[in-house]
Design an enzyme around this catalytic site. Structure first.
Site, PDB file in Angstrom:
ATOM      1  N   HIS A  21       4.672   0.070   0.373  1.00 14.14           N
ATOM      2  CA  HIS A  21       5.390  -0.684   1.409  1.00 14.14           C
ATOM      3  C   HIS A  21       4.511  -1.786   1.982  1.00 14.14           C
ATOM      4  CE1 HIS A  21       3.503   2.758   3.413  1.00 14.14           C
ATOM      5  NE2 HIS A  21       3.431   2.028   4.505  1.00 14.14           N
ATOM      6  N   ARG A  78       5.574   6.737  13.496  1.00 14.07           N
ATOM      7  CA  ARG A  78       5.629   7.288  12.132  1.00 14.07           C
ATOM      8  C   ARG A  78       5.146   8.735  12.097  1.00 14.07           C
ATOM      9  NH1 ARG A  78       1.442   4.713   8.085  1.00 14.07           N
ATOM     10  NH2 ARG A  78       0.172   6.468   8.730  1.00 14.07           N
ATOM     11  N   HIS A 119       0.832  -1.213   0.000  1.00 13.03           N
ATOM     12  CA  HIS A 119       0.000   0.000   0.000  1.00 13.03           C
ATOM     13  C   HIS A 119       0.859   1.253   0.000  1.00 13.03           C
ATOM     14  CE1 HIS A 119       0.964  -0.754   4.239  1.00 13.03           C
ATOM     15  NE2 HIS A 119       0.671   0.509   4.514  1.00 13.03           N
ATOM     16  N   ASP A 177       0.488   4.887   1.838  1.00 12.97           N
ATOM     17  CA  ASP A 177      -0.283   5.347   2.987  1.00 12.97           C
ATOM     18  C   ASP A 177      -1.361   6.333   2.556  1.00 12.97           C
ATOM     19  OD1 ASP A 177       1.112   3.962   5.008  1.00 12.97           O
ATOM     20  OD2 ASP A 177       2.669   5.502   5.096  1.00 12.97           O
TER      21      ASP A 177
HETATM   22  C1  SIN Z   1       3.011   1.408   7.731  1.00 17.04           C
HETATM   23  O1  SIN Z   1       2.296   0.689   7.021  1.00 17.04           O
HETATM   24  O2  SIN Z   1       3.129   2.619   7.546  1.00 17.04           O
HETATM   25  C2  SIN Z   1       3.816   0.753   8.828  1.00 17.04           C
HETATM   26  C3  SIN Z   1       5.046   0.129   8.290  1.00 17.04           C
HETATM   27  C4  SIN Z   1       5.766  -0.686   9.321  1.00 17.04           C
HETATM   28  O3  SIN Z   1       5.305  -0.794  10.454  1.00 17.04           O
HETATM   29  O4  SIN Z   1       6.817  -1.227   8.981  1.00 17.04           O
END
Ligand code: SIN
Length: 328
Positions: free
Chosen positions: A303, A318, A153, A155
């Site tokens: 990611h 994040r 995805h 974000d």
């Molecule tokens: C996310 O999907 O932004 C999280 C990525 C992660 O926890 O590695």
């Protein structure tokens, strides 16, 4: 039953028979009866060579994969970095699409301060934050809370202006597993056949937070949340605002359908396009240590957070930088 290892065995479908390298064979072939191709992904060569030639003043670079991912060494993110260093990091992000840093024991305040150098920050309406810093989404996984980010995805594509980038800091990592994978959205687009590229060039897709977050909205907040975040439309192929590269911009987390298409047809296309990100040659994979940091360009890569560590603990924070409207 006899099995052959020869990809050019009778019945295989030869998909490309050019030789762009110096005498190398670059055939892509399909195994008979399977929708699987093997052989070199020659379209990565130009970008790989371009990246090979880059030089940087304020850090050393260790690349992780062909066209995506680089670890930057020699930068201290806990410090107040000078503007030229920030500018060079911004440039490296465009080139490598995701940057990694090791041994950065950022406090929450330092994390937010570093992220703000790249723009204003989002506050996420559905994911809990670090209690002291509302701009820091906190992913705290354990025996009680599983990891559900293990799908490709971008974000927050359900926002009209999805984040341009995100900076993820590892607070606590499992002994094994919990890696994050990143895949190059331009390579994914380039790897499509010409007919598919022509079909999707002008398409628009609808993105809706309800696909992933419906169960996180309390029943008495559904109307208010729906009014704040209506479904939004983005081009299926958008252009990177700085590099000008075409990027495949659909994902199975948030893309509900193609505007004007029947649901079945829509889902089949979104699924097929999303599977481009499965191509290992478009990916890099990052193994976290405590206080590792990843900084990704949220247009240029998708990611996938591997969810292979339950019931162990993995805690990440994040910060996401507000972006603009994706455009063709
Ligand atoms: C996310 O999907 O932004 C999280 C990525 C992660 O926890 O590695």
């Amino acid at each position: 039953m006899s099995v052959t290892n020869d990809p050019l065995a009778e019945g295989s479908d030869i998909l490309a028979d050019e030789d762009p390298g110096s005498g190398l064979r670059s055939r892509r072939v399909r195994f008979p009866g399977y929708d699987t191709q093997v052989g070199p992904l020659g379209h990565l060569a130009d970008e790989r060579r371009r990246l090979d030639a880059l030089e940087w003043q304020h850090f050393d670079v260790h690349r992780l994969a062909a066209t995506v991912g680089a670890e930057l060494r020699g930068v201290d993110l806990t410090a107040q970095l000078a503007d030229p260093v920030i500018e060079e990091i911004r440039g490296a992000l465009v080139d490598y699409k995701v940057l990694f840093f090791r041994e950065q024991p950022l406090t929450a305040e330092e994390h937010v301060r570093f992220a703000r150098r790249f723009g204003d920050l989002e506050v996420h309406p559905f994911i809990p934050s670090n209690t002291g810093q509302p701009e820091l989404v906190r992913f705290a996984k354990s025996a009680d809370v599983g990891g559900y980010e293990n799908g490709w995805h971008h974000d927050v594509t359900w926002r009209a202006e999805p984040s341009q980038g995100a900076i993820l800091h590892a607070i606590e990592v499992p002994r094994t597993g919990g890696d994050t994978l990143f895949a190059d959205a331009h390579a994914a687009w380039q790897g499509l056949d010409d007919e598919t590229k022509a079909t999707i060039a002008e398409l628009v897709a609808v993105h809706d937070y309800m696909q992933a977050f419906a169960n996180q909205v309390p029943p008495d907040k559904v109307d208010e949340t729906r009014a704040a975040y209506p479904p939004v439309e983005h081009p299926v192929v958008c252009r990177h605002p700085r590099s000008g590269k075409e990027l495949l911009y659909v994902n199975r987390f948030f893309t509900s359908h193609i505007a004007g298409w029947e649901l079945d047809e829509s889902r089949a296309l979104i699924d097929r396009l999303s599977r481009q990100f499965d191509q290992v040659e478009y990916q890099c994979r990052f193994q976290w240590e405590p206080h590792s940091v990843a900084f990704w360009d949220n247009r240029a890569v998708q990611h996938y957070a591997a969810s292979d560590y339950w019931p162990d603990t993995r805690v990440m924070e994040r910060a996401s930088i507000i972006g603009d409207r994706p455009a063709r």
